[in-house]
Design a protein around this motif. Structure first.
Motif, PDB file in Angstrom:
ATOM      1  N   MET A 261       0.864  -1.170   0.156  1.00 16.85           N
ATOM      2  CA  MET A 261      -0.061  -0.099   0.134  1.00 16.85           C
ATOM      3  C   MET A 261       0.997   1.233  -0.259  1.00 16.85           C
ATOM      4  O   MET A 261       0.499   2.210  -0.834  1.00 16.85           O
ATOM      5  N   VAL A 265       0.765   4.071  -2.682  1.00 20.21           N
ATOM      6  CA  VAL A 265       0.406   5.642  -2.399  1.00 20.21           C
ATOM      7  C   VAL A 265       1.727   6.409  -2.999  1.00 20.21           C
ATOM      8  O   VAL A 265       1.358   7.465  -3.415  1.00 20.21           O
ATOM      9  N   SER A 282      -2.846  12.123   5.949  1.00 20.95           N
ATOM     10  CA  SER A 282      -3.582  11.284   5.237  1.00 20.95           C
ATOM     11  C   SER A 282      -3.763  11.817   3.637  1.00 20.95           C
ATOM     12  O   SER A 282      -3.292  12.850   3.276  1.00 20.95           O
ATOM     13  N   ARG A 297     -10.299   5.834  -2.043  1.00 19.92           N
ATOM     14  CA  ARG A 297      -9.637   5.195  -0.958  1.00 19.92           C
ATOM     15  C   ARG A 297      -9.052   6.287  -0.244  1.00 19.92           C
ATOM     16  O   ARG A 297      -8.370   7.449  -0.620  1.00 19.92           O
ATOM     17  N   THR A 299      -6.145   6.624   3.212  1.00 18.88           N
ATOM     18  CA  THR A 299      -5.334   5.835   4.166  1.00 18.88           C
ATOM     19  C   THR A 299      -4.320   6.991   4.784  1.00 18.88           C
ATOM     20  O   THR A 299      -4.501   8.179   4.283  1.00 18.88           O
ATOM     21  N   THR A 300      -3.728   6.586   5.629  1.00 18.81           N
ATOM     22  CA  THR A 300      -2.479   7.383   5.812  1.00 18.81           C
ATOM     23  C   THR A 300      -1.317   7.330   5.091  1.00 18.81           C
ATOM     24  O   THR A 300      -0.779   6.053   4.531  1.00 18.81           O
ATOM     25  N   HIS A 357      -1.732  -2.800   5.585  1.00 20.04           N
ATOM     26  CA  HIS A 357      -1.832  -1.335   5.753  1.00 20.04           C
ATOM     27  C   HIS A 357      -3.500  -1.002   5.568  1.00 20.04           C
ATOM     28  O   HIS A 357      -4.018  -1.447   4.650  1.00 20.04           O
ATOM     29  N   TRP A 358      -3.899  -0.348   6.527  1.00 23.57           N
ATOM     30  CA  TRP A 358      -5.357  -0.232   6.641  1.00 23.57           C
ATOM     31  C   TRP A 358      -5.971   0.859   5.554  1.00 23.57           C
ATOM     32  O   TRP A 358      -4.903   1.501   5.038  1.00 23.57           O
ATOM     33  N   SER A 359      -7.081   0.843   5.387  1.00 25.75           N
ATOM     34  CA  SER A 359      -7.617   1.957   4.515  1.00 25.75           C
ATOM     35  C   SER A 359      -9.058   1.930   4.499  1.00 25.75           C
ATOM     36  O   SER A 359      -9.819   1.109   5.208  1.00 25.75           O
ATOM     37  N   ASP A 361     -12.484   2.472   1.926  1.00 22.24           N
ATOM     38  CA  ASP A 361     -12.954   2.922   0.684  1.00 22.24           C
ATOM     39  C   ASP A 361     -14.448   3.325   0.753  1.00 22.24           C
ATOM     40  O   ASP A 361     -15.313   2.940   1.375  1.00 22.24           O
TER      41      ASP A 361
END
Length: 405
Positions: A261, A265, A282, A297, A299-300, A357-359, A361
């Motif tokens: 991820m 990114v 983010s 999406r 995410t950080t 890796h969190w996300s 959507d």
């Protein structure tokens, strides 16, 4: 294939978790002779398609607030989520409030004790779903409860298993709000604090292997009540789709030494075509292979496996980014139903590689899944993510040019 082996490779039906089958039938009236909802919930495995489906009988009897012409106008009187109707829900597991201080700033407090149910001071409440899709605990060994026929007669061709964990409702406002953007941006941050705290709670439960946060807004998105709320479903099973996704992340980490991820990114930031907005913590972008139109999406930018481990600054950034994305979406698609779901590392996956890796959507419901998609598992998306990103980016620039720097 043994039941244990099939269970390991099973997949919980997405229908039961993402809202397409209306998993938020929160207060249905059971018909005479039907089992109570949330009692003896179980999964059945399809050996042909390698999928699990969650069964929670009686949920089709739920009340439905939506009608053909839209949303009913009866707000506070019958809505179980409005302030003053707290006795229509179970006791809260989490309560938070936004407090104005003497210098006109705002402070966020959390207090699990809601002794004043009609006190308008509460801002966000988390309550157990009165009629959950999954049982809160496994069947006790000495239970006298009659098991469903599917469980007692399980076989290699027709395997089944109890499903349990927890099912909670995050009530996002004491007012009869419809969307997350109908509350203040500070109140929205409190909603995300509730997610963080309750995910931490479920992560510490040894019976829970996977927890999912999702939100359905509008009839097409699977909502049955219009009062703005989201849900948390925790189960004793890790869906194979999640296991497979983690497997890809783990292989990428092993071969490159980097998080998949994070690499995506970085490449999105380099290409710039699909990035919508970003700040210190983010980023929001339209994924290269978005399977639904106008999907975003969030995410950080820094690597983080678990959403529930975000610090306060990162959490504030994420909540505000999601809030803004929904606002831009509602400007582009007025009145459209939408969903979002949060993916965080399941506690049932034991791994120290830091590959996950969190996300989150987010996507409007502006197309329907039809025969080809169901038959093939491949979606047809009529909107290129590059075009979608440009539309969102115009709104982001108009709101604050610094968001897109």
């Amino acid at each position: 294939m043994s039941q244990a082996a099939s269970f390991k490779h099973a997949k919980i039906s997405v229908d039961a978790l993402n809202g397409d089958e209306h998993p938020e039938a929160l207060f249905p009236v059971s018909s005479p002779g039907k089992p109570s909802i949330g009692q003896n919930s179980h999964t059945r495995f399809d050996v042909l398609r390698n999928t699990w489906t969650v069964y929670a009988t009686g949920r089709e009897d739920r009340p439905h607030e939506f009608i053909e012409a839209g949303v009913t106008t009866n707000k506070n009187l019958d809505c179980p989520f409005c302030c003053g109707n707290e006795d229509q829900t179970p006791s809260p597991t989490w309560v938070g409030k936004v407090v104005r201080t003497k210098d006109s700033a705002f402070r966020i407090d959390t207090n699990p004790d809601d002794k004043q149910p009609c006190d308008p001071a509460w801002t966000v409440r988390v309550v157990p779903n009165k009629y959950p899709a999954v049982d809160a605990s496994p069947f006790p060994s000495d239970s006298k409860t009659q098991l469903p026929l599917a469980l007692s007669n399980s076989s290699p061709l027709f395997p089944s298993s109890p499903v349990f964990g927890g099912h909670e409702v995050v009530i996002e406002s004491r007012r009869h709000a419809h969307s997350l953007t109908d509350v203040s941006i500070t109140e929205a941050e409190l909603v995300f604090r509730a997610y963080r705290d309750r995910l931490l709670h479920f992560r510490n439960d040894p019976n829970v292997k996977y927890a999912n946060v999702f939100k359905n807004v509008g009839q097409q998105a699977g909502a049955s009540l219009s009062h703005s709320h989201s849900q948390i479903v925790a189960t004793n099973q890790v869906p194979p789709m999640i296991e497979q996704s983690f497997g890809r992340m783990k292989r990428h980490r092993a071969s490159t030494g980097c998080c998949l991820m994070c690499d995506m990114v970085r490449e999105e930031r380099r290409q710039k075509e699909r990035v919508i907005a970003r700040d210190e913590h983010s980023i929001a972008f339209c994924p290269f292979a978005s399977h639904l139109p106008m999907m975003v999406r969030v995410t950080t930018k820094q690597h983080q496996e678990c959403f529930e481990d975000l610090d306060d600054q990162s959490l504030r950034s994420v909540s505000r980014m999601v809030y803004r994305v929904i606002g831009w979406l509602e400007t582009l698609q007025p009145g459209a139903a939408y969903n979002y779901y949060l993916s965080t590392k399941p506690s049932g996956i034991e791994d120290s590689s830091e590959a996950f890796h969190w996300s989150i959507d987010i996507f409007p419901r502006i197309t329907q899944v039809a025969g080809f998609e169901w038959a093939s598992g491949s979606m047809i998306n009529p909107v290129l993510p590059e075009f979608a990103a440009r539309q969102y980016r115009y709104r982001a620039i108009a709101e604050d040019p610094r968001l897109t720097l």
